[in-house]
Design a protein around this motif. Structure first.
Motif, PDB file in Angstrom:
ATOM      1  N   ILE A  91       0.833  -1.195   0.000  1.00 30.44           N
ATOM      2  CA  ILE A  91       0.000   0.000   0.000  1.00 30.44           C
ATOM      3  C   ILE A  91       0.872   1.251   0.000  1.00 30.44           C
ATOM      4  O   ILE A  91       1.758   1.419   0.841  1.00 30.44           O
ATOM      5  CB  ILE A  91      -0.941   0.013   1.225  1.00 30.44           C
ATOM      6  N   THR A  92       0.604   2.137  -0.955  1.00 27.96           N
ATOM      7  CA  THR A  92       1.345   3.389  -1.103  1.00 27.96           C
ATOM      8  C   THR A  92       0.354   4.541  -1.202  1.00 27.96           C
ATOM      9  O   THR A  92      -0.611   4.465  -1.964  1.00 27.96           O
ATOM     10  CB  THR A  92       2.220   3.366  -2.370  1.00 27.96           C
ATOM     11  N   ILE A  93       0.589   5.579  -0.414  1.00 35.58           N
ATOM     12  CA  ILE A  93      -0.257   6.767  -0.470  1.00 35.58           C
ATOM     13  C   ILE A  93       0.628   7.955  -0.822  1.00 35.58           C
ATOM     14  O   ILE A  93       1.545   8.299  -0.074  1.00 35.58           O
ATOM     15  CB  ILE A  93      -0.979   7.003   0.867  1.00 35.58           C
ATOM     16  N   THR A 116       3.010   2.532   3.279  1.00 37.90           N
ATOM     17  CA  THR A 116       2.314   2.449   4.568  1.00 37.90           C
ATOM     18  C   THR A 116       2.207   0.977   4.958  1.00 37.90           C
ATOM     19  O   THR A 116       1.151   0.370   4.826  1.00 37.90           O
ATOM     20  CB  THR A 116       0.916   3.085   4.489  1.00 37.90           C
ATOM     21  N   PRO A 117       3.311   0.390   5.440  1.00 36.39           N
ATOM     22  CA  PRO A 117       3.326  -1.048   5.740  1.00 36.39           C
ATOM     23  C   PRO A 117       2.251  -1.491   6.720  1.00 36.39           C
ATOM     24  O   PRO A 117       1.794  -2.636   6.668  1.00 36.39           O
ATOM     25  CB  PRO A 117       4.730  -1.266   6.329  1.00 36.39           C
ATOM     26  N   LYS A 118       1.829  -0.603   7.628  1.00 33.07           N
ATOM     27  CA  LYS A 118       0.811  -0.991   8.600  1.00 33.07           C
ATOM     28  C   LYS A 118      -0.529  -1.289   7.935  1.00 33.07           C
ATOM     29  O   LYS A 118      -1.397  -1.917   8.533  1.00 33.07           O
ATOM     30  CB  LYS A 118       0.646   0.104   9.658  1.00 33.07           C
ATOM     31  N   SER A 119      -0.708  -0.808   6.701  1.00 34.32           N
ATOM     32  CA  SER A 119      -1.950  -1.073   5.976  1.00 34.32           C
ATOM     33  C   SER A 119      -1.860  -2.327   5.112  1.00 34.32           C
ATOM     34  O   SER A 119      -2.841  -2.738   4.507  1.00 34.32           O
ATOM     35  CB  SER A 119      -2.305   0.130   5.088  1.00 34.32           C
ATOM     36  N   ASP A 120      -0.648  -2.893   5.025  1.00 36.84           N
ATOM     37  CA  ASP A 120      -0.475  -4.098   4.222  1.00 36.84           C
ATOM     38  C   ASP A 120      -1.057  -5.306   4.941  1.00 36.84           C
ATOM     39  O   ASP A 120      -1.336  -5.271   6.132  1.00 36.84           O
ATOM     40  CB  ASP A 120       1.017  -4.369   3.976  1.00 36.84           C
ATOM     41  N   GLY A 121      -1.181  -6.386   4.193  1.00 40.16           N
ATOM     42  CA  GLY A 121      -1.460  -7.637   4.871  1.00 40.16           C
ATOM     43  C   GLY A 121      -2.618  -8.417   4.299  1.00 40.16           C
ATOM     44  O   GLY A 121      -3.473  -7.891   3.588  1.00 40.16           O
ATOM     45  N   ALA A 122      -2.608  -9.701   4.636  1.00 36.97           N
ATOM     46  CA  ALA A 122      -3.665 -10.619   4.232  1.00 36.97           C
ATOM     47  C   ALA A 122      -3.746 -11.706   5.291  1.00 36.97           C
ATOM     48  O   ALA A 122      -2.733 -12.311   5.647  1.00 36.97           O
ATOM     49  CB  ALA A 122      -3.353 -11.218   2.862  1.00 36.97           C
ATOM     50  N   LYS A 123      -4.941 -11.935   5.805  1.00 38.69           N
ATOM     51  CA  LYS A 123      -5.124 -12.918   6.867  1.00 38.69           C
ATOM     52  C   LYS A 123      -6.384 -13.732   6.603  1.00 38.69           C
ATOM     53  O   LYS A 123      -7.319 -13.270   5.944  1.00 38.69           O
ATOM     54  CB  LYS A 123      -5.225 -12.232   8.238  1.00 38.69           C
ATOM     55  N   ALA A 124      -6.383 -14.952   7.136  1.00 35.68           N
ATOM     56  CA  ALA A 124      -7.521 -15.849   6.957  1.00 35.68           C
ATOM     57  C   ALA A 124      -7.929 -16.441   8.294  1.00 35.68           C
ATOM     58  O   ALA A 124      -7.149 -16.464   9.252  1.00 35.68           O
ATOM     59  CB  ALA A 124      -7.170 -16.960   5.972  1.00 35.68           C
ATOM     60  N   CYS A 125      -9.166 -16.924   8.343  1.00 34.54           N
ATOM     61  CA  CYS A 125      -9.727 -17.506   9.566  1.00 34.54           C
ATOM     62  C   CYS A 125     -10.550 -18.734   9.191  1.00 34.54           C
ATOM     63  O   CYS A 125     -11.341 -18.693   8.240  1.00 34.54           O
ATOM     64  CB  CYS A 125     -10.607 -16.478  10.272  1.00 34.54           C
ATOM     65  N   LEU A 126     -10.374 -19.814   9.937  1.00 37.55           N
ATOM     66  CA  LEU A 126     -11.209 -20.997   9.747  1.00 37.55           C
ATOM     67  C   LEU A 126     -12.540 -20.752  10.451  1.00 37.55           C
ATOM     68  O   LEU A 126     -12.605 -20.689  11.673  1.00 37.55           O
ATOM     69  CB  LEU A 126     -10.519 -22.237  10.317  1.00 37.55           C
ATOM     70  N   ARG A 127     -13.602 -20.595   9.660  1.00 39.02           N
ATOM     71  CA  ARG A 127     -14.903 -20.232  10.228  1.00 39.02           C
ATOM     72  C   ARG A 127     -15.752 -21.450  10.588  1.00 39.02           C
ATOM     73  O   ARG A 127     -16.515 -21.431  11.562  1.00 39.02           O
ATOM     74  CB  ARG A 127     -15.689 -19.353   9.250  1.00 39.02           C
ATOM     75  N   ALA A 128     -15.650 -22.518   9.789  1.00 38.35           N
ATOM     76  CA  ALA A 128     -16.526 -23.669  10.021  1.00 38.35           C
ATOM     77  C   ALA A 128     -15.878 -24.930   9.475  1.00 38.35           C
ATOM     78  O   ALA A 128     -15.074 -24.882   8.535  1.00 38.35           O
ATOM     79  CB  ALA A 128     -17.882 -23.441   9.348  1.00 38.35           C
TER      80      ALA A 128
END
Length: 251
Positions: free
Chosen positions: A100-102, A107-119
């Motif tokens: 992410i660049t503004i 702006t590294p704090k705005s970077d990222g990708a995460k996942a969650c096992l919901r079911a």
């Protein structure tokens, strides 16, 4: 799996940066000629967005980026490899990036990708995810920065096959920032989504262990931002609580 892409143009914004009049654009060219090496109609066309690939085929291995590297239980969160996710976003536009660049500032704090096992059940598993990405359009300094992308993937555990997939820009009154011509704007894109053409009737799956969609999204939000742990309450309840505990609201 064949995945279809939808990408509507901006339908509304605060300052109409995507729809400058010819006179406004002429003033922009005078102010920053090094960034505006195009004509007015070319500038308008920049924001007439559409998917680079309306339909695209993905292999089962392409979706492995969303899976955990080790055994996970319902509610667990894990990091996704941002680089391996990019082929999905480049179905929208070749200028997709997860850095992410503004205004040329990272702006590294705005970077990222995460996942969650919901079911999970004996036959299926559902993973939800949140990804931050931006799109560098076909002109210097012109970027679209969606607030976030949400999505889900349903996996047939016995066959190892993906049976349902979606990745989308959540719809709200402003869901994308526009950086262009040394200016910024807040805008709304009605629909920006990847989804498979055919899927298993997911409402028929009998989940054995599950958390709600709201709970899983909350877990993802707090994994990105500590302040998302704050439990907001209506002002009337806050006043009553403050009076009952003899603690001023702004203490």
């Amino acid at each position: 799996m064949q995945v279809q892409a939808h990408w509507d143009p901006i339908s509304d914004s605060t300052y109409n940066l995507h729809q400058l009049t010819e006179e406004q654009f002429a003033r922009v060219k005078v102010r920053c000629p090094e960034l505006v090496n195009m004509e007015w109609k070319q500038a308008l066309e920049l924001f007439n967005t559409k998917p680079a690939y309306p339909l695209k085929d993905y292999n089962t291995t392409d979706f492995q980026v969303f899976l955990p590297s080790s055994t996970a239980k319902v509610g667990d969160i894990w990091e996704l490899d941002s680089e391996e996710i990019l082929p999905f976003f480049r179905q929208f536009h070749s200028g997709a990036t997860t850095e992410i660049t503004i205004f040329s500032h990272r702006t590294p704090k705005s970077d990222g990708a995460k996942a969650c096992l919901r079911a999970i059940s004996s036959d299926y598993a559902e993973i939800v995810f949140r990804i931050h990405a931006q799109f560098v359009l076909d002109a210097p300094g012109v970027r679209l920065l969606p607030a976030q992308f949400a999505g889900r993937l349903i996996l047939n555990r016995k066959e190892g096959a993906v049976v349902d997939f979606s990745l989308f820009l959540p719809s709200r009154n402003s869901n994308v920032d526009v950086n262009a011509f040394k200016a910024a704007d807040m805008a709304f894109i009605p629909r920006m989504e990847l989804s498979n053409l055919s899927s298993t009737p997911v409402h028929e799956i009998a989940w054995e262990t599950v958390i709600t969609e709201k709970e899983s999204r909350k877990k993802l939000a707090t994994a990105f931002y500590k302040f998302a742990e704050i439990e907001w309450i209506p002002i009337e309840d806050a006043v009553e609580l403050a009076e009952g505990t003899n603690r001023p609201i702004h203490a």
